[in-house]
Design an enzyme around this catalytic site. Structure first.
Site, PDB file in Angstrom:
ATOM      1  N   ARG A  50       0.811  -1.228   0.000  1.00 57.39           N
ATOM      2  CA  ARG A  50       0.000   0.000   0.000  1.00 57.39           C
ATOM      3  C   ARG A  50       0.837   1.268   0.000  1.00 57.39           C
ATOM      4  NH1 ARG A  50      -2.037   0.535   4.671  1.00 57.39           N
ATOM      5  NH2 ARG A  50      -3.521  -1.161   4.787  1.00 57.39           N
ATOM      6  N   TYR A 103     -10.706  26.795  -3.197  1.00 57.66           N
ATOM      7  CA  TYR A 103     -11.465  25.821  -3.998  1.00 57.66           C
ATOM      8  C   TYR A 103     -12.633  25.301  -3.139  1.00 57.66           C
ATOM      9  CZ  TYR A 103     -12.194  21.445  -6.563  1.00 57.66           C
ATOM     10  OH  TYR A 103     -12.726  20.405  -7.262  1.00 57.66           O
ATOM     11  N   ASP A 176      -2.522  25.747  -1.653  1.00 62.79           N
ATOM     12  CA  ASP A 176      -3.039  24.950  -2.768  1.00 62.79           C
ATOM     13  C   ASP A 176      -2.407  25.584  -4.007  1.00 62.79           C
ATOM     14  OD1 ASP A 176      -4.362  23.969  -4.989  1.00 62.79           O
ATOM     15  OD2 ASP A 176      -6.323  23.908  -4.039  1.00 62.79           O
ATOM     16  N   LYS A 201      -4.568  18.134 -12.544  1.00 57.91           N
ATOM     17  CA  LYS A 201      -4.609  19.248 -13.496  1.00 57.91           C
ATOM     18  C   LYS A 201      -3.365  19.237 -14.387  1.00 57.91           C
ATOM     19  CE  LYS A 201      -8.458  20.802 -11.584  1.00 57.91           C
ATOM     20  NZ  LYS A 201      -8.999  19.597 -10.959  1.00 57.91           N
TER      21      LYS A 201
HETATM   22  C1  LIG Z   1      -7.532  24.747  -7.143  1.00 56.48           C
HETATM   23  C2  LIG Z   1      -7.950  23.322  -7.058  1.00 56.48           C
HETATM   24  N1  LIG Z   1      -7.514  22.571  -6.035  1.00 56.48           N
HETATM   25  C3  LIG Z   1      -7.874  21.287  -5.899  1.00 56.48           C
HETATM   26  C4  LIG Z   1      -8.709  20.673  -6.824  1.00 56.48           C
HETATM   27  C5  LIG Z   1      -9.129  19.256  -6.590  1.00 56.48           C
HETATM   28  O1  LIG Z   1      -8.584  18.345  -7.437  1.00 56.48           O
HETATM   29  P1  LIG Z   1      -9.264  16.918  -7.678  1.00 56.48           P
HETATM   30  O2  LIG Z   1     -10.340  17.144  -8.668  1.00 56.48           O
HETATM   31  O3  LIG Z   1      -8.150  16.069  -8.173  1.00 56.48           O
HETATM   32  O4  LIG Z   1      -9.806  16.428  -6.379  1.00 56.48           O
HETATM   33  C6  LIG Z   1      -9.177  21.403  -7.908  1.00 56.48           C
HETATM   34  C7  LIG Z   1     -10.067  20.784  -8.900  1.00 56.48           C
HETATM   35  O5  LIG Z   1     -10.722  21.444  -9.675  1.00 56.48           O
HETATM   36  C8  LIG Z   1      -8.799  22.771  -8.021  1.00 56.48           C
HETATM   37  O6  LIG Z   1      -9.261  23.530  -9.021  1.00 56.48           O
END
Ligand SMILES: Cc1ncc(COP(=O)(O)O)c(C=O)c1O
Length: 382
Positions: A50, A103, A176, A201
């Site tokens: 894991r 987000y 983030d 992304k």
């Molecule tokens: C700024 C940001 N952080 C985190 C995420 C989350 O990513 P995930 O879709 O892989 O959970 C996103 C997704 O759109 C995002 O735009």
């Protein structure tokens, strides 16, 4: 031996793998140990699958290189990286200060999960000065969560100043950094404790795999992140880790094109009478440009713009007329996308009013002239 036994154990040659450019997609829950003493010798042997195998190790090494980290933890999505990193460093009774432009699912996690476990969240305005923000922290404040630029409305924060002031107060910082992807902005080099990104992304880059990472340059924080993954039992598939590593290798060439194409479209949008403002920190004169110029080495293809006041039906007509841009929320892939944003702004605590509807574009790797022609179709419909 009987046929059943022979078939079960066939293929266990023990022959070393030939060396290929890419790591093997090693699959396994069971790890075979060389002898009985190794079974309980966790310090010297990996005893379970894991924690990750060859492709995971190669990806983690690549992400450590990208982020300038001593350790990187992998998670099955960007959201789980954000929630996992927060759970790794917070405890009941703590307070977390979260930028209001975060987000939205991160906000949901704070409001609906952290709250149940006795962690309170306070949302701060991204325009608040680093001094006022850190001064507003109380004795229970353990963590400041930032996202710069905000991925819908593109406000920039002085994350380096916040990290410096927070450190002096013993408060951790987390960014983030999905917009910066660890490439055009390096949170750890700017003093931030935890650099999180949705690898889904730009690192993945092809809109077909979910994953997240949290990186740290302090060994104790890196260990806390690893322990958090272990306690929660998260694992990512080796095929996905392999695919992410493949994306990582071409990240910088893709990012340069996303950035260049995005700026071309952003400049063109500025000339359009239907557009009040383009929200793109890499665009000279745009809000947040000075911070971008100071700390970023490039730009990605995600930015926003504000339309002249117009009713929602016209915004829908604009989006529905687009033929190349897809209508979709994720970003960082090779393809261009468009969304309207106003519906998502309602959950914010510090609401900002815009002159008209807020739109967001992700500019992909298509020829920008074709994308401009597509947007012209949209404006004609609007
Ligand atoms: C700024 C940001 N952080 C985190 C995420 C989350 O990513 P995930 O879709 O892989 O959970 C996103 C997704 O759109 C995002 O735009």
């Amino acid at each position: 031996m009987a046929e059943d036994t022979r078939l079960i154990h066939t293929g266990e040659t023990g022959k070393p793998l030939v060396k290929t450019v890419a790591p093997p997609i090693q699959k396994g829950s069971t790890v075979l140990l060389p002898n009985a003493a190794a079974l309980y010798d966790d310090d010297h042997f990996q005893t379970y699958g894991r924690q990750g195998l060859a492709a995971h190790d190669a990806l983690k090494a690549g992400l450590c290189e990208l982020e300038g980290a001593v350790g990187v933890a992998l998670y099955p999505s960007g959201v789980s990286a954000l929630s996992g990193a927060m759970l790794a460093v917070l405890k009941a009774g703590d307070e977390v200060l979260v930028v209001d432009t975060i987000y939205k699912p991160t906000r949901r996690f704070c409001d609906q999960v952290l709250k149940r476990f006795g962690v309170s969240t306070r949302y701060y305005d991204p325009s608040q000065s680093p001094q006022d923000l850190v001064a507003s922290a109380g004795p229970a404040t353990r963590l400041i969560v930032m996202e710069s630029p905000g991925s819908l409305s593109f406000e920039m924060q002085d994350m380096a100043a916040i990290a410096r002031l927070a450190k002096a107060r013993g408060i951790l910082t987390l960014a983030d950094n999905t917009w910066g992807a660890g490439l055009i902005y390096k949170p750890l080099a700017h003093g931030i404790d935890i650099s999180v990104q949705a690898l889904t992304k730009y690192v993945g880059g092809h809109s077909d795999v979910f994953m997240g990472s949290a990186a740290a340059s302090d060994p104790a924080i890196a260990k806390a992140l690893d322990d958090g993954v272990l306690h929660l039992g998260w694992a990512v598939a080796p095929e996905d880790a392999y695919q992410m590593l493949r994306g990582l290798r071409t990240l910088s060439v893709r990012m340069a094109r996303h950035g260049e194409n995005g700026l071309k479209i952003a400049r063109w949008l500025r000339t359009r009478p239907e557009v009040v403002e383009v929200l793109h920190p890499a665009l000279p004169g745009a809000s947040g440009h000075d911070l971008w110029a100071r700390d970023y080495t490039g730009t990605c293809g995600l930015f926003g713009f504000v339309l002249q006041p117009t009713p929602p039906e016209k915004v829908e007509a604009f989006l529905d007329a687009l033929e190349i841009f897809g209508l979709g929320f994720s970003w960082g892939g090779f393809e261009s996308l468009a969304i309207s944003c106003d519906d998502q702004l309602r959950s914010r605590s510090h609401r900002r009013t815009y002159a008209g509807p807020l739109m967001r574009l992700h500019i992909g790797l298509e020829d920008p002239a074709d994308l401009i022609a597509d947007l012209e179709r949209g404006f004609a419909a609007l």
